[in-house]
Every structure is written in C-alpha cells, then in structure tokens.
Design a protein around this motif. Structure first.
Motif, PDB file in Angstrom:
ATOM      1  N   LEU A  49       0.848  -1.183   0.000  1.00  0.00           N
ATOM      2  CA  LEU A  49       0.000   0.000   0.000  1.00  0.00           C
ATOM      3  C   LEU A  49       0.887   1.238   0.000  1.00  0.00           C
ATOM      4  CD1 LEU A  49      -2.822  -0.992   2.502  1.00  0.00           C
ATOM      5  CD2 LEU A  49      -3.077  -0.557   0.058  1.00  0.00           C
ATOM      6  N   ALA A  50       0.622   2.149  -0.921  1.00  0.00           N
ATOM      7  CA  ALA A  50       1.457   3.336  -1.090  1.00  0.00           C
ATOM      8  C   ALA A  50       0.569   4.569  -1.217  1.00  0.00           C
ATOM      9  CB  ALA A  50       2.361   3.166  -2.312  1.00  0.00           C
ATOM     10  N   PHE A  51       1.206   5.727  -1.433  1.00  0.00           N
ATOM     11  CA  PHE A  51       0.536   7.018  -1.426  1.00  0.00           C
ATOM     12  C   PHE A  51       0.401   7.548  -2.846  1.00  0.00           C
ATOM     13  CE2 PHE A  51       1.146  11.774  -0.322  1.00  0.00           C
ATOM     14  CZ  PHE A  51      -0.222  11.971  -0.154  1.00  0.00           C
ATOM     15  N   HIS A  52      -0.724   8.236  -3.122  1.00  0.00           N
ATOM     16  CA  HIS A  52      -0.964   8.870  -4.422  1.00  0.00           C
ATOM     17  C   HIS A  52      -1.376  10.316  -4.156  1.00  0.00           C
ATOM     18  CE1 HIS A  52      -1.420   8.740  -8.692  1.00  0.00           C
ATOM     19  NE2 HIS A  52      -2.741   8.780  -8.722  1.00  0.00           N
ATOM     20  N   TYR A  53      -0.368  11.181  -4.034  1.00  0.00           N
ATOM     21  CA  TYR A  53      -0.631  12.577  -3.669  1.00  0.00           C
ATOM     22  C   TYR A  53      -1.424  13.287  -4.760  1.00  0.00           C
ATOM     23  CZ  TYR A  53       0.369  17.574  -3.039  1.00  0.00           C
ATOM     24  OH  TYR A  53       0.254  18.939  -2.920  1.00  0.00           O
ATOM     25  N   ASN A  54      -2.518  13.937  -4.360  1.00  0.00           N
ATOM     26  CA  ASN A  54      -3.388  14.636  -5.292  1.00  0.00           C
ATOM     27  C   ASN A  54      -3.187  16.140  -5.190  1.00  0.00           C
ATOM     28  OD1 ASN A  54      -5.424  15.536  -6.986  1.00  0.00           O
ATOM     29  ND2 ASN A  54      -7.047  15.227  -5.455  1.00  0.00           N
ATOM     30  N   SER A  55      -2.604  16.737  -6.240  1.00  0.00           N
ATOM     31  CA  SER A  55      -2.520  18.195  -6.319  1.00  0.00           C
ATOM     32  C   SER A  55      -3.141  18.705  -7.614  1.00  0.00           C
ATOM     33  CB  SER A  55      -1.057  18.662  -6.215  1.00  0.00           C
ATOM     34  OG  SER A  55      -0.285  18.153  -7.288  1.00  0.00           O
ATOM     35  N   LEU A  56      -3.999  17.864  -8.216  1.00  0.00           N
ATOM     36  CA  LEU A  56      -4.661  18.222  -9.468  1.00  0.00           C
ATOM     37  C   LEU A  56      -5.928  19.009  -9.148  1.00  0.00           C
ATOM     38  CD1 LEU A  56      -4.481  17.833 -12.577  1.00  0.00           C
ATOM     39  CD2 LEU A  56      -5.951  15.817 -12.286  1.00  0.00           C
ATOM     40  N   GLU A  57      -5.977  20.251  -9.610  1.00  0.00           N
ATOM     41  CA  GLU A  57      -7.075  21.133  -9.229  1.00  0.00           C
ATOM     42  C   GLU A  57      -8.439  20.604  -9.650  1.00  0.00           C
ATOM     43  OE1 GLU A  57      -6.292  25.085 -10.575  1.00  0.00           O
ATOM     44  OE2 GLU A  57      -4.573  25.361  -9.232  1.00  0.00           O
ATOM     45  N   LYS A  58      -8.545  20.007 -10.833  1.00  0.00           N
ATOM     46  CA  LYS A  58      -9.844  19.514 -11.288  1.00  0.00           C
ATOM     47  C   LYS A  58     -10.337  18.337 -10.451  1.00  0.00           C
ATOM     48  CE  LYS A  58      -8.388  16.258 -14.908  1.00  0.00           C
ATOM     49  NZ  LYS A  58      -8.521  15.899 -16.331  1.00  0.00           N
ATOM     50  N   ASP A  59      -9.430  17.732  -9.684  1.00  0.00           N
ATOM     51  CA  ASP A  59      -9.814  16.664  -8.753  1.00  0.00           C
ATOM     52  C   ASP A  59      -9.730  17.153  -7.310  1.00  0.00           C
ATOM     53  OD1 ASP A  59     -10.287  14.941 -10.807  1.00  0.00           O
ATOM     54  OD2 ASP A  59      -8.371  13.898 -10.679  1.00  0.00           O
ATOM     55  N   ASN A  60      -9.888  18.468  -7.137  1.00  0.00           N
ATOM     56  CA  ASN A  60      -9.944  19.099  -5.812  1.00  0.00           C
ATOM     57  C   ASN A  60      -8.635  19.000  -5.034  1.00  0.00           C
ATOM     58  OD1 ASN A  60     -12.763  19.770  -6.160  1.00  0.00           O
ATOM     59  ND2 ASN A  60     -13.217  17.617  -5.716  1.00  0.00           N
ATOM     60  N   GLY A  61      -7.522  18.932  -5.731  1.00  0.00           N
ATOM     61  CA  GLY A  61      -6.232  18.926  -5.064  1.00  0.00           C
ATOM     62  C   GLY A  61      -5.488  20.226  -5.313  1.00  0.00           C
ATOM     63  N   PHE A  62      -4.420  20.452  -4.576  1.00  0.00           N
ATOM     64  CA  PHE A  62      -3.581  21.623  -4.820  1.00  0.00           C
ATOM     65  C   PHE A  62      -2.179  21.361  -4.303  1.00  0.00           C
ATOM     66  CE2 PHE A  62      -5.916  22.232  -0.897  1.00  0.00           C
ATOM     67  CZ  PHE A  62      -4.989  22.740   0.012  1.00  0.00           C
ATOM     68  N   TRP A  63      -1.223  22.123  -4.867  1.00  0.00           N
ATOM     69  CA  TRP A  63       0.201  21.934  -4.584  1.00  0.00           C
ATOM     70  C   TRP A  63       0.566  22.723  -3.332  1.00  0.00           C
ATOM     71  CZ3 TRP A  63       3.684  18.670  -6.607  1.00  0.00           C
ATOM     72  CH2 TRP A  63       5.046  18.894  -6.381  1.00  0.00           C
ATOM     73  N   ASP A  64       0.793  21.998  -2.233  1.00  0.00           N
ATOM     74  CA  ASP A  64       1.054  22.680  -0.963  1.00  0.00           C
ATOM     75  C   ASP A  64       1.630  21.672   0.025  1.00  0.00           C
ATOM     76  OD1 ASP A  64       0.467  25.063   0.959  1.00  0.00           O
ATOM     77  OD2 ASP A  64      -0.462  23.336   1.939  1.00  0.00           O
ATOM     78  N   GLU A  65       2.638  22.090   0.770  1.00  0.00           N
ATOM     79  CA  GLU A  65       3.291  21.190   1.712  1.00  0.00           C
ATOM     80  C   GLU A  65       2.348  20.714   2.807  1.00  0.00           C
ATOM     81  OE1 GLU A  65       7.189  21.049   4.722  1.00  0.00           O
ATOM     82  OE2 GLU A  65       6.745  22.854   3.536  1.00  0.00           O
ATOM     83  N   ALA A  66       1.575  21.631   3.371  1.00  0.00           N
ATOM     84  CA  ALA A  66       0.650  21.246   4.437  1.00  0.00           C
ATOM     85  C   ALA A  66      -0.410  20.278   3.920  1.00  0.00           C
ATOM     86  CB  ALA A  66      -0.007  22.494   5.029  1.00  0.00           C
ATOM     87  N   GLU A  67      -0.856  20.480   2.679  1.00  0.00           N
ATOM     88  CA  GLU A  67      -1.836  19.574   2.097  1.00  0.00           C
ATOM     89  C   GLU A  67      -1.222  18.193   1.835  1.00  0.00           C
ATOM     90  OE1 GLU A  67      -5.363  18.065   0.275  1.00  0.00           O
ATOM     91  OE2 GLU A  67      -4.871  19.516   1.847  1.00  0.00           O
ATOM     92  N   PHE A  68       0.030  18.177   1.406  1.00  0.00           N
ATOM     93  CA  PHE A  68       0.747  16.905   1.242  1.00  0.00           C
ATOM     94  C   PHE A  68       0.773  16.151   2.572  1.00  0.00           C
ATOM     95  CE2 PHE A  68       4.429  14.139   1.147  1.00  0.00           C
ATOM     96  CZ  PHE A  68       4.474  13.646  -0.158  1.00  0.00           C
ATOM     97  N   ASP A  69       1.154  16.854   3.628  1.00  0.00           N
ATOM     98  CA  ASP A  69       1.213  16.235   4.963  1.00  0.00           C
ATOM     99  C   ASP A  69      -0.152  15.700   5.380  1.00  0.00           C
ATOM    100  OD1 ASP A  69       3.839  17.071   4.947  1.00  0.00           O
ATOM    101  OD2 ASP A  69       3.515  18.747   6.313  1.00  0.00           O
TER     102      ASP A  69
END
Length: 580
Positions: free
Chosen positions: A333-353
């Motif tokens: 089991l691994a991680f799939h970080y979402n920072s894609l805006e159209k999928d409600n993600g964004f590029w940000d350290e706190a959001e990654f955490d």
C-alpha cells in the motif's frame, strides 16, 4: 591486483562561489553515479598537492580554473596520477596545445557501445570541445600527443563532426582524460528535467503529446527531442526507446574501470541485484476512482498472474476491508498525492502532509514507503523530494509519461537513482529513491498499445534496470483488453528472465547494497567489505588484468564491456569480512 584509490574533487571554495551566484554544480553528480554502481571513492574538498598523491585516479568534478590550481593538477599527473574531467579543466587546454570552443549545447555523441541495444549516437545536453591551438599556442608550449575516441555532433545526430568525445594525454608518468561531454550534467537533466517546472512544456508537433494543457507535470521539462529521440511501433505509436542517461552512466563507469586497469590495478564494484537476478519488472496501480469492485477485480487478476504489486492510494480511498485484502495478498500500500485542481487537489506542503496522515489512518499503516503523484503533477525542482523526506517516504514513482506520445524512456533511465537538489540546497542528494515508470494502461485506446511491451523490456534488460508499468484498477475492472495486456506483460517478462518486485523490495535492496563499501583487494584475490546491515547474495565484480585470460567457464563475465571475475557473498555480511 591492487585496488585503485579514487578521489572525486569537488573543491568547496569553487562550489561555494558558484552557489553564491545562483549556479548549480551538477558535475558533483558523478558521486551518485559511482555510488550506485558501488565503486569506492573519497570526496576531496580541498586542492592540496600533498593530499592528492594518495589517489591513483582523480576525478575533477568542480575546481577553480586558475593557473595556481592547474599547476597542482599538472604536477599530480606528472608524478603518475590519472586525472579525469567532464568538459572541464579548461585552464590546462593551452598547455596541452589546445583551446576550448565553449559550450555547444545539445548534441549527439558516437562512442563505442557497451551493450547490443545501445543506439549509435547518445544524446547529450552540454559539451565543450577543444581544438588545436595552432598560432594561439605560445612558443614554449610543446603540444602533447593526443588519443581521441568517438566524436560529437551539434544539435542533431546527422550533423557534422565537432570533435572527439574523449581525449587522452600522457603527461610525465601519468595521464589526463577529458570527456568533451559534461556527462554528470547530462544525466541530471535527463533524469530530472532541464529546469524547475514553472509553466507548460513544449508539445510534440504531431499532436501525440499535448503537454501544454495548463497542468504542471514532470514531463513538462523533458530533455529529449520529439523528432530525433522517438521511434514508432508497427502500429504507429511513438515512444522514446533509449535510456540515454543509463548508457552515459555506463560510459563513465567503463572509462573509470579501464583507467584503473591501464595502471595495472583493479576497481571492484557491486552488481545491481542479488545473485540470480539480472533485471526487475515492477507494476503499480493508482486507485483514482476508488471503487471497491475495481480493487477486487485487480486482486483477482494479480492472483491469477501470481505477482505482487504496489497500490498508490488517493483520497478518499477504498473501504477498510479492501486494505486488509491487499495486505494479506502481499501487495504494498502506497501514497498517491493529489494536487490536481480539477480533482480538488492543490500543490502545498501542508496539504501533502494532511493527505499522508489520511492514508495512514485509513489503511492502518505506521509508515508509508512509496509515493506517486496523481497525474504526475509536479512544480518547481525539489519541493516534492523535500516533502517526501520530511514524511520519511523513502521512494517516489512520479517521473513518467502522461500522454500517448511520450511513453518510454522519456527521462533517459530505468535505473533507481537518488535525485540532486538545486543550488539553494547546495546540490545535495535527496535520500529519496526515484523509480520512474515507462507507460500506463496499455491497450486502453487513447494511450499506448501492447506493442511497446517487448522493446521496453529489452532495453531495461540491456542495462539491468527496472521496467515499471502502471495500470489503474478502474481500467483493469472495465476493460478486458487491459487485463489481457497485463497477462501478456507478465508472460513476456518471465520469458525474458525478469523478476517481479514491489517498489519497497527495490528500495530495500538498493539501500542495503549501496551501504556496502569495498575497502580493498589482496594479492590472493580476496576482497575486504564493510556494511552496516546484514546482506546476503551480493554480487561483487572484480575487473581482471588485461594480460589475464578471459575464462567464462570460471565465472568471468563482461560488465560495462570490461572482463570481470564474479564473486558472490553467500553468507550474511554485517560488519567487515573478506570474501574469496
């Protein structure tokens, strides 16, 4: 034979000066290239005439180009040292009867291939040729005889010859070897891109790779050429067929090994994989739509194929029972970080955490070992690796294609590697093992078809690398042709001698292997090793003397084109040990 002592000169004063002016010292990446193949070396941070005499081979990665410093290097060579440079040491040019022409930028080099699958010309990203000084040479300078290897061409593989790829000079009792190509910088930019991702990349003119879709991704800064560096399958699918960076790594390593042999010495190094394994295939899945039935179908197919894979989970993920089934089946089991805006993600350290913490809570994982960014979203240069390091996620899989027309070796490599930081972090190595992927969801229609399976596996096998294929669970569930492509991939990989490993297995072995240090060789042929953790099945390759007969029946094999003796560690090594 005696083991050659290798020094890598990254003069602190010279490097600090470049960092102060916002310049990178990617030439120091030669250390990562040596570390990955297990060649022992010593970092040299100060140019001192007395201390240099300890090294049989000195690789000059970064040094101030001045008369006084050049005199120290010249004296080192005269007294028997072997000096190697990658498009540097220009202050010595005139003394050797040459002048530099300056960086000619991108081009292609013809060098002697070490593998049957190696292309005739290798793309490079920086080169600084020397030409004979002629009238520019002063009267008291006597030109030194030069031995040239290969040739370079500017801009395109069919351009005119711009000079040799490698020049060697005998000076006193020693020798100077200068690659025209800046190999370490070329490897860095191929693997990590030509610069920080700040805006869209340049699309393929044929419309096959529209990377300019207003989404910042890893493939917006690729260093390869859409025309010269792609070929097509017989079904018309364009792809990048050559791991250029891996072949440049091999050229560098082969040359260093040969320099040791030419001095009547040897330079042992480690095999990439445990004894009995030559190359790896790994498969990962991105959960994206997060439907339990997608996961169940994937589990059934993987059980049928008898393989274990890496599952990259994106929020909100599956239901809790699915995670237990994945774990019980032996998958990662691994991680799939979402920072894609159209999928409600964004590029940000706190959001990654926050998303990492969600994954741990949802799956019950205490520690996450692998990440792959959703849609290969990336910004900047090193931010992602900083976030991974902070969260103790040891491996990343983000560097791969997002379009049908840029599948393959678009980052020039299929070897796991540690990436290098930008100048603001003094070009340190991030402790994150990058394991990029080659393609995704074969036979889906709008992506590549199964015709790329064999050429991808063939090239990965040529360089003893990792062939990483990505398949989404939703497509495994909905499309029989995708399931058949996986079956085809598994059958072909097994037929070609590949071993299936998960991402965690790759990173665990790579870290164990790279922690081993070869301390020396003895006259009786034994090798002294040191390691911090137990490791078994490690392969040590010992280059043999040019006068020694090559005997395959006695375990001799060619590695990087160099005849070597194979030694295998049969017992667990924990501290220091001698092996025969």
């Amino acid at each position: 034979m005696k083991m050659a002592k290798v020094g890598v000169l990254v003069e602190h004063e010279a490097a600090a000066r470049k960092w102060r002016y916002g310049l990178n010292v990617f030439e120091k990446y030669v250390e990562e290239i040596l570390q990955h193949v297990g060649i022992s070396y010593t970092s040299v941070s100060k140019l001192d005439a007395m201390s240099l005499q300890a090294y049989d081979i000195l690789i000059v990665a970064c040094s101030q180009e001045s008369g006084a410093k050049s005199e120290i290097l010249w004296s080192y060579v005269e007294q028997g040292g072997t000096l190697i440079s990658y498009a540097g040491i220009n202050a010595l040019a005139l003394r050797l009867g040459y002048i530099q022409t300056g960086d000619i930028g991108v081009g292609y080099a013809d060098i002697e291939p070490t593998r049957s699958g190696q292309p005739e010309s290798l793309r490079f990203l920086a080169a600084n040729p020397w030409i004979e000084a002629g009238d520019a040479s002063s009267e008291d300078v006597v030109p030194v005889a030069c031995r040239s290897v290969g040739m370079i061409k500017q801009g395109r593989p069919d351009a005119l010859n711009c000079g040799p790829a490698l020049q060697s000079f005998d000076v006193g009792q020693g020798s100077i070897h200068r690659w025209t190509v800046n190999i370490p910088l070329t490897v860095v930019h191929m693997q990590q891109g030509t610069g920080p991702v700040l805006d869209d990349g340049v699309p393929a003119a044929d419309g096959s790779a529209n990377v300019n879709e207003d989404i910042l991704k890893a493939d917006d800064r690729i260093a390869l050429d859409w025309h010269f560096d792609r070929v097509e399958t017989d079904t018309g699918v364009p792809y990048f067929p050559w791991p250029y960076a891996d072949y440049w790594r091999e050229a560098l390593v082969r040359h260093v090994l040969q320099c040791a042999i030419d001095k009547g010495m040897t330079l042992p190094f480690t095999g990439y994989w445990p004894d009995g394994i030559s190359q790896i295939v790994t498969m990962s899945h991105d959960s994206d739509s997060n439907q339990d039935e997608h996961a169940v179908a994937t589990l059934e197919l993987l059980e049928e194929c008898q393989i274990q894979t890496t599952w990259c989970m994106i929020e909100p993920g599956y239901s809790a029972p699915i995670y237990e089934q994945v774990k019980q089946a032996g998958h990662e089991l691994a991680f799939h970080y979402n920072s894609l805006e159209k999928d409600n993600g964004f590029w940000d350290e706190a959001e990654f955490d926050r998303q990492v913490n969600w994954l741990k809570q949802a799956t019950g994982l205490e520690h996450v070992t692998t990440n792959k960014n959703h849609y290969t979203r990336v910004e900047g240069w090193g931010e992602l690796f900083q976030w991974l390091e902070k969260n103790e996620i040891a491996s990343d899989q983000t560097r791969g294609p997002s379009k049908k027309g840029n599948v393959g070796f678009l980052f020039g490599t299929c070897l796991p590697y540690y990436p290098i930081a930008w100048f603001d972090e003094q070009n340190r190595l991030y402790p994150i093992l990058e394991i990029g992927f080659l393609t995704q969801d074969l036979d889906l229609g709008h992506l590549a078809d199964n015709k790329v399976i064999e050429p991808f596996l063939q090239q990965a096998r040529e360089v003893n690398g990792v062939a990483h294929f990505l398949f989404h669970q939703i497509h495994i569930y909905t499309r029989e042709e995708v399931r058949d492509a996986i079956r085809m991939l598994v059958a072909k990989a097994r037929e070609m001698g590949f071993t299936f490993w998960k991402s965690k297995e790759i990173q665990d072995w790579t870290r164990l292997r790279r922690a081993v240090r070869i301390l020396g060789c003895e006259d009786n042929g034994s090798i002294l090793l040191e390691a911090n953790e137990a490791i078994e099945g490690l392969v040590i390759w010992v280059p043999i003397a040019s006068t020694e007969e090559f005997k395959p029946e006695e375990g001799h094999e060619k590695q990087f084109g160099i005849p070597c003796r194979k030694v295998v560690l049969r017992t667990k090594l924990e501290t220091k040990v001698r092996i025969e």
